[in-house]
Design a protein around this motif. Structure first.
Motif, short mmCIF file in Angstrom:
data_model
loop_
_atom_site.label_atom_id
_atom_site.label_comp_id
_atom_site.label_asym_id
_atom_site.label_seq_id
_atom_site.Cartn_x
_atom_site.Cartn_y
_atom_site.Cartn_z
N GLU A 1 0.87 -1.17 0.00
CA GLU A 1 0.00 0.00 0.00
C GLU A 1 0.91 1.22 0.00
O GLU A 1 1.84 1.31 0.80
N ALA A 2 0.64 2.14 -0.92
CA ALA A 2 1.51 3.31 -1.07
C ALA A 2 0.70 4.52 -1.49
O ALA A 2 -0.46 4.40 -1.89
N LYS A 3 1.33 5.67 -1.40
CA LYS A 3 0.73 6.90 -1.90
C LYS A 3 1.28 7.14 -3.30
O LYS A 3 2.41 6.72 -3.62
N ALA A 4 0.51 7.82 -4.11
CA ALA A 4 0.98 8.13 -5.46
C ALA A 4 2.31 8.87 -5.38
O ALA A 4 2.47 9.81 -4.60
N GLY A 5 3.28 8.42 -6.15
CA GLY A 5 4.60 9.03 -6.16
C GLY A 5 5.62 8.33 -5.28
O GLY A 5 6.82 8.58 -5.40
N ASP A 6 5.16 7.45 -4.37
CA ASP A 6 6.10 6.69 -3.54
C ASP A 6 6.94 5.76 -4.41
O ASP A 6 6.48 5.27 -5.44
N VAL B 1 -2.62 1.90 -4.40
CA VAL B 1 -2.12 3.27 -4.33
C VAL B 1 -3.28 4.18 -3.94
O VAL B 1 -4.36 4.13 -4.54
N SER B 2 -3.05 5.01 -2.90
CA SER B 2 -4.11 5.93 -2.46
C SER B 2 -3.77 7.37 -2.84
O SER B 2 -2.69 7.70 -3.21
N ALA C 1 5.18 4.57 -7.79
CA ALA C 1 3.78 4.15 -7.76
C ALA C 1 2.90 5.24 -8.35
O ALA C 1 3.01 6.40 -7.99
N LYS C 2 2.05 4.86 -9.29
CA LYS C 2 1.12 5.83 -9.90
C LYS C 2 -0.32 5.40 -9.75
O LYS C 2 -1.20 6.23 -9.63
N GLU C 3 -0.56 4.07 -9.80
CA GLU C 3 -1.94 3.59 -9.74
C GLU C 3 -1.99 2.20 -9.11
O GLU C 3 -1.01 1.46 -9.14
N SER C 4 -3.14 1.87 -8.58
CA SER C 4 -3.34 0.54 -8.00
C SER C 4 -3.47 -0.49 -9.11
O SER C 4 -3.90 -0.17 -10.22
N GLY C 5 -3.10 -1.71 -8.79
CA GLY C 5 -3.29 -2.77 -9.77
C GLY C 5 -2.31 -3.90 -9.58
O GLY C 5 -1.62 -4.00 -8.58
N LYS C 6 -2.30 -4.76 -10.58
CA LYS C 6 -1.43 -5.92 -10.55
C LYS C 6 -0.03 -5.55 -11.02
O LYS C 6 0.13 -4.90 -12.06
N CYS D 1 8.69 -5.86 -15.94
CA CYS D 1 7.76 -5.60 -14.85
C CYS D 1 6.72 -4.62 -15.37
O CYS D 1 7.08 -3.54 -15.88
N GLU D 2 5.46 -4.99 -15.28
CA GLU D 2 4.37 -4.14 -15.74
C GLU D 2 3.39 -3.93 -14.59
O GLU D 2 3.17 -4.82 -13.78
N VAL D 3 2.83 -2.73 -14.55
CA VAL D 3 1.76 -2.43 -13.60
C VAL D 3 0.54 -2.08 -14.44
O VAL D 3 0.57 -1.13 -15.22
N ASN D 4 -0.49 -2.87 -14.29
CA ASN D 4 -1.71 -2.72 -15.11
C ASN D 4 -1.38 -2.68 -16.60
O ASN D 4 -1.94 -1.88 -17.36
N GLY D 5 -0.45 -3.49 -17.02
CA GLY D 5 -0.09 -3.58 -18.43
C GLY D 5 0.86 -2.51 -18.93
O GLY D 5 1.23 -2.50 -20.10
#
Length: 111
Positions: A16-21, A110-111, A84-89, A56-60
């Protein structure tokens, strides 16, 4: 009977992270990484079999990638960070010389 694909070990320092972490990823996969330069007991060259690409991909969306060479040791360990920019896989993929893939994933919020 085929051998089941190895299951990678993946660790995110934050799930769990904040955007930009910055998120640190540590990943280990079991693989022989045969360089193709050794010989068996009969003197025949052992065919090359290495993981030649890692992504490594985050949400594709690609966040990290590298090409691997025969000098990489068996059971390659990867460690890197991404923002971190967005929540996802978070999907990690190792691609072998023969085209086979080893895939592992974690979930990032990501919150």
């Amino acid at each position: 009977m085929s051998t089941p694909a190895p299951r990678p070990r993946i660790r995110l320092d934050k799930k769990e992270a904040k955007a930009g972490d910055l998120i640190e990823v540590k990943a280990l996969v079991a693989h022989i990484m045969e360089s193709g330069q050794r010989r068996d007991k009969d003197g025949n060259v052992i065919p090359r079999k290495i993981i030649n690409r890692f992504t490594c991909e985050v949400n594709g969306k690609l966040v990290f990638a590298c090409d691997l060479e025969p000098a990489i040791s068996a059971n390659p360990y990867m460690q890197f960070k991404f923002k971190a920019k967005e929540s996802g896989k978070v999907v990690l993929t190792w691609i072998d010389d023969d085209g086979s893939k080893i895939v592992g994933e974690e979930t990032l919020t990501v919150s």
